[in-house]
Write a protein that holds these residues in place. Structure first.
Motif, PDB file in Angstrom:
ATOM      1  N   THR A 151       0.818  -1.222   0.000  1.00 50.87           N
ATOM      2  CA  THR A 151       0.000   0.000   0.000  1.00 50.87           C
ATOM      3  C   THR A 151       0.848   1.266   0.000  1.00 50.87           C
ATOM      4  OG1 THR A 151      -0.222   0.286   2.415  1.00 50.87           O
ATOM      5  CG2 THR A 151      -1.825  -1.166   1.342  1.00 50.87           C
ATOM      6  N   LEU A 319      11.126  -1.784   7.831  1.00 48.92           N
ATOM      7  CA  LEU A 319      11.304  -2.624   6.649  1.00 48.92           C
ATOM      8  C   LEU A 319      12.232  -3.781   7.041  1.00 48.92           C
ATOM      9  CD1 LEU A 319      10.682  -2.804   3.580  1.00 48.92           C
ATOM     10  CD2 LEU A 319      12.828  -1.612   3.187  1.00 48.92           C
TER      11      LEU A 319
ATOM     12  N   ASN B 299       3.472   9.086   0.976  1.00 48.20           N
ATOM     13  CA  ASN B 299       3.335   8.156   2.109  1.00 48.20           C
ATOM     14  C   ASN B 299       4.589   8.081   2.977  1.00 48.20           C
ATOM     15  OD1 ASN B 299       0.643   7.405   1.602  1.00 48.20           O
ATOM     16  ND2 ASN B 299       1.261   5.847   0.108  1.00 48.20           N
ATOM     17  N   PRO B 318      11.312   2.754   7.280  1.00 46.22           N
ATOM     18  CA  PRO B 318      10.537   1.743   8.015  1.00 46.22           C
ATOM     19  C   PRO B 318       9.502   1.150   7.060  1.00 46.22           C
ATOM     20  CG  PRO B 318       9.767   3.929   8.565  1.00 46.22           C
ATOM     21  CD  PRO B 318      10.923   4.119   7.604  1.00 46.22           C
ATOM     22  N   LEU B 319       8.621   0.301   7.564  1.00 50.50           N
ATOM     23  CA  LEU B 319       7.530  -0.210   6.730  1.00 50.50           C
ATOM     24  C   LEU B 319       6.628   0.975   6.379  1.00 50.50           C
ATOM     25  CD1 LEU B 319       6.236  -2.844   5.616  1.00 50.50           C
ATOM     26  CD2 LEU B 319       4.855  -2.900   7.681  1.00 50.50           C
ATOM     27  N   VAL B 320       6.578   1.314   5.094  1.00 48.84           N
ATOM     28  CA  VAL B 320       5.732   2.421   4.647  1.00 48.84           C
ATOM     29  C   VAL B 320       4.385   1.839   4.223  1.00 48.84           C
ATOM     30  CG1 VAL B 320       5.518   4.344   3.020  1.00 48.84           C
ATOM     31  CG2 VAL B 320       7.771   3.630   3.835  1.00 48.84           C
ATOM     32  N   PHE B 321       3.308   2.558   4.503  1.00 53.26           N
ATOM     33  CA  PHE B 321       1.970   2.083   4.142  1.00 53.26           C
ATOM     34  C   PHE B 321       1.142   3.299   3.761  1.00 53.26           C
ATOM     35  CE2 PHE B 321       2.866   2.422   8.633  1.00 53.26           C
ATOM     36  CZ  PHE B 321       1.987   3.402   9.027  1.00 53.26           C
ATOM     37  N   ALA B 322       0.003   3.060   3.111  1.00 51.19           N
ATOM     38  CA  ALA B 322      -0.848   4.167   2.675  1.00 51.19           C
ATOM     39  C   ALA B 322      -1.300   4.985   3.878  1.00 51.19           C
ATOM     40  CB  ALA B 322      -2.055   3.618   1.919  1.00 51.19           C
ATOM     41  N   GLU B 324      -3.850   6.420   5.196  1.00 54.29           N
ATOM     42  CA  GLU B 324      -5.300   6.562   5.292  1.00 54.29           C
ATOM     43  C   GLU B 324      -5.678   7.260   6.602  1.00 54.29           C
ATOM     44  OE1 GLU B 324      -7.977   5.175   3.086  1.00 54.29           O
ATOM     45  OE2 GLU B 324      -6.236   5.510   1.818  1.00 54.29           O
ATOM     46  N   ASN B 325      -4.858   7.057   7.603  1.00 53.26           N
ATOM     47  CA  ASN B 325      -5.113   7.630   8.928  1.00 53.26           C
ATOM     48  C   ASN B 325      -4.421   8.991   9.033  1.00 53.26           C
ATOM     49  OD1 ASN B 325      -6.134   7.671  11.510  1.00 53.26           O
ATOM     50  ND2 ASN B 325      -5.175   5.745  12.130  1.00 53.26           N
ATOM     51  N   PHE B 330       1.632   8.985  13.305  1.00 56.94           N
ATOM     52  CA  PHE B 330       2.842   8.222  13.038  1.00 56.94           C
ATOM     53  C   PHE B 330       4.108   9.025  13.311  1.00 56.94           C
ATOM     54  CE2 PHE B 330      -0.533   6.702  10.132  1.00 56.94           C
ATOM     55  CZ  PHE B 330      -0.796   5.528  10.819  1.00 56.94           C
ATOM     56  N   LYS B 332       6.893  10.540  15.755  1.00 59.70           N
ATOM     57  CA  LYS B 332       7.454  10.175  17.058  1.00 59.70           C
ATOM     58  C   LYS B 332       7.413  11.369  18.010  1.00 59.70           C
ATOM     59  CE  LYS B 332      10.492   6.459  15.560  1.00 59.70           C
ATOM     60  NZ  LYS B 332      11.814   6.208  14.990  1.00 59.70           N
TER      61      LYS B 332
END
Lengths: 332, 332
Positions: A151, A319, B299, B318-322, B324-325, B330, B332
């Protein structure tokens, strides 16, 4: 910098794959191995894991003695499915200040199945300054982490669907085979479900919640279905486990596993993201569960050591990538 | 917490997609827009991006005035390919303490193409406490980040191959079309390469290095090839850009783009990982570059704000995601 110390807890099929993954890593030492199976206790871990060489680590069944005498930075825990089973096992290393990476499916998002016990566990982690991550293939990789990673290229997400078609012939007769009710008639299957023997795949409810947490989707409910597929002659074909996250009457997230007995059938992992742009991803053949589960646990080691104390889900990971390099390079 | 402030630098095709992605995000305000195109300057950003509504942000071509008067947490920079082009553009926001997320392909791993300028940029980032990330579709998603994410389930990696088959008919006649030498005869293509007009896809050398850095593979060399494919009648079929990371005579990483002109041809992104287990992933049709590039940049916003000052590659994310929130959740 000293090497990272790891204790293995549970040396079954996946645990043995974890040993094979761990011995190939640079900057890491296995310092202990625990298992309750009399066939394994007293033997060298290398022998149990089929390495063809000894590792100088004798498998013990004495958890109290092991955890009081031997310190590890991380315990790799691969013994059970549910939180109430895992809890009494992992509190010992936690109390000794050891991080835990567990294949216990319920730990993939422990607040889902038992918020009370999860809260106690979280408190214990913070008290002892350690992190507990539940990971593996599912939860941990295809049904949450990889979906979220995909995503990253999207906006305006409408829904997410994951479908796994997997041949589980190899599990016929074993614990996993019994959990899926493989080969049973409709009547036998129904009885197995009533008796709690047939449970299907555990971990999708956790995966749906992890995805929803990250995307900020406030789901109205998570519905779980588990049923056998029989052909017109009543012959067993497969067991399906489908979990749906629903909001305003719409399926926002669907995780679907069809576990069949037919080595000739095509297998795959498929992720369909309805967003801008849409993404239709297929991994064919299916990612095999045993090595992938073991590697997902092992490759998370530096990231769990780096994490703030507490409970961690696969959605909280950075990741993650294969630890080909000395893993101490990734410690903060 | 205040909303995250973003300035857009470059409102071309991808920049306009970035505007559309940004306006859908919670916890974010666009506070400025810069572009050198006279057709866009003086117009409302919403109008330029085809939103059908005004955003109250007028596109300016006066960088000095914009960056001295308007503060942003992040500048989304989508204007050019090479580091020497991007450098004079992004030093202004950096000196004002603004983080930069850029689609400049060379910034995907800036030490590869110009170590001297990259070192100066890194020093400048640290002095002003900001982070610069180069991202997008490639580099940034399919050819580095997603490959690394897939290796989380693997051990004993032997090699990685990525192949993209993409129809670029839409770019005929434009800048990208000229960069790929679309439609040219063998002689015209050769001339275009000599004159530096035809460059193929830029960003694979950076991707190979990012993957090698994370996996700790000390490559002996990175070889880049770029050539047209013509059929037996001399008709243009496609342009291939292939970059190979080589170690001990073996191809460890290969990134391969075939850009053809034929809307009816099948397109795809394919990642083949030779490891334990092997993974063969196909995304069909291909992930479209314009929205995916824009979304990958957008994102990454909270993760770049969270990062330590300095240069960052897609492998450091880091783990990137859409998003939506609300993206402030997110931070720190």
């Amino acid at each position: 910098m000293e090497k990272v110390k790891v204790i293995q807890m549970g040396i079954g099929t996946v645990g043995q794959a974890a040993t094979r993954s761990l011995v190939g890593k640079k900057g890491l030492d296995i310092v202990g191995a625990l298992d309750m199976d009399k066939e394994r206790v007293g033997k060298d871990l290398g022998e149990v894991a089929g390495l063809g060489k000894k590792l100088g680590i004798i498998v013990t069944d004495d958890a109290d003695s092991l955890f009081s005498k031997t310190y590890a930075d991380v315990v790799i825990h691969i013994t059970c499915t549910y939180l109430h089973e895992a809890y009494p096992q992992i509190i010992k290393p936690i109390q000794q200040g050891m991080n835990v990476i567990s294949a216990t499916e319920a730990l993939g998002n422990p607040y889902v199945s038992d918020p009370g016990l999860a809260a106690r566990l979280e408190k214990l982690c913070k008290k002892h300054g350690v992190t507990v991550l539940g990971s593996g293939l599912s939860p941990g990789f295809t049904s949450d982490y990889l979906i979220l990673a995909l995503t990253a290229a999207c906006s305006e997400l409408r829904s997410i669907r994951y479908k796994r078609l997997s041949d589980v012939s190899a599990y016929l007769g074993g614990t996993v085979g019994r959990h899926f009710g493989l080969g049973l008639s409709p009547e036998e299957f129904k009885k197995g479900v009533e008796e709690g023997e047939i449970i299907g795949h555990i971990g999708f409810v956790e995966g749906v919640q992890t995805i929803a947490d990250r995307l900020g989707w406030q789901l109205d409910e998570i519905k779980r279905g588990m049923e056998p597929v029989h052909d017109e002659k009543g012959q067993f074909v497969s067991t399906r486990t489908i979990v749906r996250g629903i909001k305003d009457g719409e399926v926002k997230i669907e995780l679907d596993l069809e576990a069949f007995i037919d080595p000739k059938m095509e297998t795959m992992d498929r992720i369909i993201i309805d967003g801008v742009p849409p993404i239709d991803m297929v991994i064919k053949p299916v990612i095999p569960s045993v090595p992938a589960t073991a590697n997902a646990l092992v490759n998370a080691i530096p990231h769990v050591i780096n994490a703030e104390p507490g409970l961690m889900t696969p959605g909280d990971l950075p990741l993650v990538f294969a630890l080909e390099n000395d893993l101490r390079l990734f410690l903060k």
